[in-house]
Design an enzyme around this catalytic site. Sequence first.
Site, PDB file in Angstrom:
ATOM      1  N   ALA A  65       0.876  -1.167   0.000  1.00  0.00           N
ATOM      2  CA  ALA A  65       0.000   0.000   0.000  1.00  0.00           C
ATOM      3  C   ALA A  65       0.919   1.224   0.000  1.00  0.00           C
ATOM      4  O   ALA A  65       2.075   1.138   0.415  1.00  0.00           O
ATOM      5  CB  ALA A  65      -0.878  -0.024   1.235  1.00  0.00           C
ATOM      6  N   GLY A 108       0.512  -4.786   1.027  1.00  0.00           N
ATOM      7  CA  GLY A 108      -0.691  -4.781   0.193  1.00  0.00           C
ATOM      8  C   GLY A 108      -0.485  -5.475  -1.146  1.00  0.00           C
ATOM      9  O   GLY A 108      -1.444  -5.989  -1.732  1.00  0.00           O
ATOM     10  N   GLU A 111      -0.987  -9.019  -0.432  1.00  0.00           N
ATOM     11  CA  GLU A 111      -2.419  -9.177  -0.126  1.00  0.00           C
ATOM     12  C   GLU A 111      -3.269  -9.123  -1.399  1.00  0.00           C
ATOM     13  O   GLU A 111      -4.215  -9.893  -1.564  1.00  0.00           O
ATOM     14  CB  GLU A 111      -2.841  -8.098   0.876  1.00  0.00           C
ATOM     15  N   GLU A 131       4.637  -5.020   7.241  1.00  0.00           N
ATOM     16  CA  GLU A 131       3.980  -3.904   7.938  1.00  0.00           C
ATOM     17  C   GLU A 131       4.530  -3.701   9.344  1.00  0.00           C
ATOM     18  O   GLU A 131       4.587  -2.570   9.839  1.00  0.00           O
ATOM     19  CB  GLU A 131       2.465  -4.134   8.017  1.00  0.00           C
TER      20      GLU A 131
HETATM   21  C1  HXC Z   1       5.106   4.290  -1.345  1.00  0.00           C
HETATM   22  C2  HXC Z   1       6.970   3.267  -2.196  1.00  0.00           C
HETATM   23  C3  HXC Z   1       6.598   2.030  -1.613  1.00  0.00           C
HETATM   24  C4  HXC Z   1       5.377   1.993  -0.864  1.00  0.00           C
HETATM   25  C5  HXC Z   1       8.467   1.759  -2.653  1.00  0.00           C
HETATM   26  N1  HXC Z   1       8.119   3.032  -2.823  1.00  0.00           N
HETATM   27  N2  HXC Z   1       7.541   1.110  -1.916  1.00  0.00           N
HETATM   28  N3  HXC Z   1       6.227   4.362  -2.057  1.00  0.00           N
HETATM   29  N4  HXC Z   1       4.668   3.147  -0.758  1.00  0.00           N
HETATM   30  N5  HXC Z   1       4.912   0.862  -0.323  1.00  0.00           N
HETATM   31  C6  HXC Z   1       8.861   4.071  -3.566  1.00  0.00           C
HETATM   32  C7  HXC Z   1      10.107   4.496  -2.820  1.00  0.00           C
HETATM   33  O1  HXC Z   1       9.789   5.460  -1.830  1.00  0.00           O
HETATM   34  C8  HXC Z   1      10.932   5.090  -3.940  1.00  0.00           C
HETATM   35  O2  HXC Z   1      10.441   6.371  -4.248  1.00  0.00           O
HETATM   36  C9  HXC Z   1      10.593   4.179  -5.120  1.00  0.00           C
HETATM   37  O3  HXC Z   1       9.356   3.547  -4.773  1.00  0.00           O
HETATM   38  C10 HXC Z   1      11.634   3.097  -5.339  1.00  0.00           C
HETATM   39  O4  HXC Z   1      11.819   2.406  -4.125  1.00  0.00           O
HETATM   40  P1  HXC Z   1      13.260   2.128  -3.479  1.00  0.00           P
HETATM   41  O5  HXC Z   1      13.056   1.885  -2.023  1.00  0.00           O
HETATM   42  O6  HXC Z   1      14.231   3.188  -3.871  1.00  0.00           O
HETATM   43  O7  HXC Z   1      13.669   0.772  -4.223  1.00  0.00           O
HETATM   44  P2  HXC Z   1      14.652  -0.359  -3.718  1.00  0.00           P
HETATM   45  O8  HXC Z   1      15.859   0.235  -3.023  1.00  0.00           O
HETATM   46  O9  HXC Z   1      14.886  -1.255  -4.884  1.00  0.00           O
HETATM   47  O10 HXC Z   1      13.833  -1.165  -2.575  1.00  0.00           O
HETATM   48  C11 HXC Z   1      12.684  -1.892  -2.904  1.00  0.00           C
HETATM   49  C12 HXC Z   1      11.859  -2.250  -1.650  1.00  0.00           C
HETATM   50  C13 HXC Z   1      11.589  -0.949  -0.842  1.00  0.00           C
HETATM   51  C14 HXC Z   1      12.645  -3.245  -0.780  1.00  0.00           C
HETATM   52  C15 HXC Z   1      10.577  -2.924  -2.115  1.00  0.00           C
HETATM   53  O11 HXC Z   1      11.050   0.022  -1.727  1.00  0.00           O
HETATM   54  C16 HXC Z   1      10.613  -1.138   0.291  1.00  0.00           C
HETATM   55  O12 HXC Z   1      10.962  -1.685   1.351  1.00  0.00           O
HETATM   56  N6  HXC Z   1       9.378  -0.667   0.125  1.00  0.00           N
HETATM   57  C17 HXC Z   1       8.365  -0.674   1.158  1.00  0.00           C
HETATM   58  C18 HXC Z   1       7.826  -2.048   1.340  1.00  0.00           C
HETATM   59  C19 HXC Z   1       6.755  -2.078   2.415  1.00  0.00           C
HETATM   60  O13 HXC Z   1       7.013  -1.787   3.593  1.00  0.00           O
HETATM   61  N7  HXC Z   1       5.545  -2.444   2.017  1.00  0.00           N
HETATM   62  C20 HXC Z   1       4.410  -2.506   2.914  1.00  0.00           C
HETATM   63  C21 HXC Z   1       3.692  -1.212   2.925  1.00  0.00           C
HETATM   64  S1  HXC Z   1       2.353  -1.221   4.098  1.00  0.00           S
HETATM   65  P3  HXC Z   1      11.398   7.654  -4.317  1.00  0.00           P
HETATM   66  O14 HXC Z   1      10.441   8.785  -4.545  1.00  0.00           O
HETATM   67  O15 HXC Z   1      12.140   7.691  -3.025  1.00  0.00           O
HETATM   68  O16 HXC Z   1      12.282   7.357  -5.489  1.00  0.00           O
HETATM   69  C22 HXC Z   1       1.158  -2.148   3.357  1.00  0.00           C
HETATM   70  C23 HXC Z   1      -0.061  -2.537   4.078  1.00  0.00           C
HETATM   71  C24 HXC Z   1      -0.631  -1.536   4.873  1.00  0.00           C
HETATM   72  O17 HXC Z   1       1.257  -2.503   2.250  1.00  0.00           O
HETATM   73  C25 HXC Z   1      -1.758  -2.079   5.640  1.00  0.00           C
HETATM   74  C26 HXC Z   1      -1.943  -1.474   6.939  1.00  0.00           C
HETATM   75  C27 HXC Z   1      -1.573  -0.035   7.102  1.00  0.00           C
END
Ligand code: HXC
Length: 257
Positions: A65, A108, A111, A131
């Site tokens: 998400a 997400g 999911e 998360e």
């Molecule tokens: C918003 C995101 C994002 C996310 C990545 N990006 N994941 N933006 N929401 N979930 C954006 C980054 O900020 C970055 O933008 C660009 O995408 C590229 O990501 P990088 O991190 O630079 O890439 P990389 O180094 O290759 O790492 C990949 C990754 C990492 C390991 C997947 O991006 C990551 O850990 N993402 C978050 C994963 C996460 O925690 N997902 C769960 C979210 S919560 P910029 O602008 O900086 O270039 C969820 C459920 C919520 O899904 C339900 C309850 C609240």
Amino acid sequence: MTYETILVERRGPVTLVTLNRPQALNALNSQVLADLIHALEAFDADESQGCAVLTGSEKAFAAGADIKEMSTKGFADMYGGNFFAGYDRVTAVRKPVIAAVAGYALGGGCELAMMCDFILAGENAKFGQPEIKLGVTPGMGGSQRLARAVGKAKAMEMCLTGRMMDAAEAERAGLVSRILPTAELVEEALKTAELIAGMAPLAVKANKEMVNAAFETTLAQGIAFERRLFHAIFGTEDQKEGMAAFVEKRPGVWKGR
Ligand code: HXC
């Protein structure tokens, strides 16, 4: 129809939906949800379409998400707006939707893949519910669907540690139905979708409905539900056609009635 965050293509009887926010690794924001609901409901209503494939890029199916969109929200926004409840409309689609997952399927993203009817994984796929690392929990069904898909031990470990599962582990654990070379994933998923789209449409819907019932009922209720639907399908013209075609050693020609 063109969308802001997804690409939608028809390949004969198959609809290919591609998440398309490469700058954010396909993070799922409100616009993605609105686009997905519109596209999937249009697919479901279109009689020429029999199966859909939902995919992302080779790097990310969806990295979760959209954290940036959620970061400033409070309880009133989330609870009051019933945040994520729109995803129930994704699971209400009655025709099959296959997830073709390459790269990251996190939070997400994992999911959303699990909301689909089955997952085909590229060799580079990585699944996780990270998360906990953000100080929150899954919110789009991850704790429930992952536990049902892979059992308590792996689901609990993944939710509590945020550890990712690679494609091989995901296949062993039953989260994905098959692993494919990443470069061939979408084409192979489209072939599988075409195969399904070539089956009798009412039987496709009934099969999907009864397998899904296994996750909502006791065994006895599920078996009774299956039997009633099985009886009902004998009221269709396609049942007569399918069995006649077998006896006459020819392919069935389906009417969807
Ligand atoms: C918003 C995101 C994002 C996310 C990545 N990006 N994941 N933006 N929401 N979930 C954006 C980054 O900020 C970055 O933008 C660009 O995408 C590229 O990501 P990088 O991190 O630079 O890439 P990389 O180094 O290759 O790492 C990949 C990754 C990492 C390991 C997947 O991006 C990551 O850990 N993402 C978050 C994963 C996460 O925690 N997902 C769960 C979210 S919560 P910029 O602008 O900086 O270039 C969820 C459920 C919520 O899904 C339900 C309850 C609240």
